[in-house]
Design a protein around this motif. Structure first.
Motif, short mmCIF file in Angstrom:
data_model
loop_
_atom_site.label_atom_id
_atom_site.label_comp_id
_atom_site.label_asym_id
_atom_site.label_seq_id
_atom_site.Cartn_x
_atom_site.Cartn_y
_atom_site.Cartn_z
N MET A 108 -26.39 100.51 -53.71
CA MET A 108 -27.36 101.80 -54.95
C MET A 108 -27.88 101.12 -55.59
SD MET A 108 -27.76 103.74 -52.58
CE MET A 108 -28.34 102.30 -51.44
N SER A 109 -26.80 100.23 -56.97
CA SER A 109 -26.95 100.32 -58.07
C SER A 109 -27.88 99.41 -58.31
CB SER A 109 -25.76 99.42 -58.82
OG SER A 109 -25.29 98.35 -58.31
N GLN A 110 -28.29 98.29 -57.37
CA GLN A 110 -28.92 97.51 -57.76
C GLN A 110 -30.85 98.52 -57.11
OE1 GLN A 110 -27.98 93.88 -59.05
NE2 GLN A 110 -26.44 96.20 -59.07
N ALA A 116 -35.77 101.32 -61.84
CA ALA A 116 -36.14 101.67 -63.73
C ALA A 116 -37.04 100.72 -63.68
CB ALA A 116 -34.54 101.23 -64.13
N MET A 117 -36.36 99.47 -63.46
CA MET A 117 -37.62 98.38 -63.91
C MET A 117 -39.02 98.63 -64.05
SD MET A 117 -35.30 94.75 -63.86
CE MET A 117 -33.86 95.05 -64.83
N MET A 118 -38.90 98.55 -62.57
CA MET A 118 -41.11 98.77 -62.10
C MET A 118 -41.61 100.53 -62.80
SD MET A 118 -41.21 96.24 -59.82
CE MET A 118 -40.09 95.32 -61.39
N VAL A 174 -36.33 96.91 -72.46
CA VAL A 174 -36.09 97.44 -71.01
C VAL A 174 -35.07 96.19 -70.27
CG1 VAL A 174 -37.05 97.66 -69.11
CG2 VAL A 174 -37.78 98.75 -70.31
N ASN A 175 -35.31 95.05 -70.33
CA ASN A 175 -33.92 94.19 -70.00
C ASN A 175 -32.88 94.55 -70.63
OD1 ASN A 175 -35.59 93.46 -67.91
ND2 ASN A 175 -36.07 91.42 -69.27
N ILE A 228 -25.67 110.26 -62.32
CA ILE A 228 -25.51 110.88 -63.99
C ILE A 228 -26.59 109.89 -64.18
CG2 ILE A 228 -24.94 110.42 -66.33
CD1 ILE A 228 -22.35 111.91 -64.76
N SER A 229 -26.81 108.47 -63.58
CA SER A 229 -27.67 107.68 -64.55
C SER A 229 -29.15 107.23 -64.23
CB SER A 229 -26.98 106.05 -64.49
OG SER A 229 -25.80 105.55 -65.33
N ALA A 230 -29.27 107.71 -62.81
CA ALA A 230 -30.35 107.67 -62.22
C ALA A 230 -30.99 109.20 -62.67
CB ALA A 230 -30.39 108.16 -60.29
#
Length: 230
Positions: A72-74, A80-82, A96-97, A124-126
């Motif tokens: 899930m974290s990956q 986020a990157m995409m 971003v990296n 929370i992060s998502a």
């Protein structure tokens, strides 16, 4: 086999962290095409570091729930990157990296301490990343934000100044103050105001005068935090 994974994973993580850092410096001095290559390599290194770290955790804990959290974290980091690259094609991918590397490192540290809390932090992060995607669009449409330089600085200094004067001492530090029975920790919001202030000062003119001015504003914030022992 498990012992080998635990012992050697730390060397793998260290090696790829060093390579990631070196690429950050190389990227500054290369062409646009070279930067894209380095950005992609850095992104790959982030996932290698995450894999090595979570592999160690899964081996140590022996619980399949940790593997699920890793997946899930990956997905969150990759999304986020995409999304940032798709919505903002001209974005500085180095930033971003860096964000994703720090976010992933936080997931690793928190997972080792408490998987339940790590799950909350992932949620929370998502949500925060989703909000962050919309912030630049919002600011672009509301151009008056760029003119509130001293409003940001004044609000930030006033907020942490209130903690210095009115704050409750906890373990020798002043971090909070209460108003009407509600407890506030202004420093978390001041971080955002401070970034807005720096951007407003430097977005159009990064001359020595403005850099010195931004340094003075930063010093004012830091001195108050030092006095508060934050």
């Amino acid at each position: 086999m498990e012992q080998y994974i635990i012992v050697y994973s730390k060397y793998i993580i260290t090696l790829f962290m060093i390579l990631y850092t070196v690429l950050s410096f190389f990227r500054v001095f290369c062409t646009e095409t070279g930067r894209k290559k380095y950005d992609n390599l850095q992104s790959a290194f982030i996932f290698v570091i995450q894999f090595a770290a979570f592999l160690t955790i899964c081996v140590e804990k022996g619980d399949v729930d940790y593997l699920f959290f890793y997946a899930m974290s990956q997905i969150a980091i990759f999304t986020a990157m995409m999304m940032f690259s798709m919505i903002y094609p001209g974005i500085n991918r180095l930033l971003v990296n860096h964000m994703c590397l720090l976010l992933g490192t936080g997931f690793v540290i928190l997972t080792r301490l408490d998987l339940h809390k790590a799950g909350k932090q992932l949620l929370i992060s998502a949500v925060s990343l989703a909000v962050a995607l919309a912030v630049p669009l919002f600011i672009r449409r509301c151009r008056f934000w760029k003119k509130l330089t001293w409003a940001y600085a004044g609000a930030g200094i006033t907020a942490i100044g209130a903690v210095l004067i009115l704050g409750q001492v906890t373990h020798g530090s002043k971090l909070f103050f209460s108003l009407g029975g509600i407890t506030f920790q202004p420093s978390e919001f001041v971080k955002i105001l401070f970034l807005f202030c720096m951007a407003a000062i430097l977005w159009e003119d990064s001359s020595f005068k403005n850099v010195a001015l931004s340094g003075a504003v930063a010093a004012a914030h830091i001195l108050i935090l030092v006095a508060s022992r934050d």
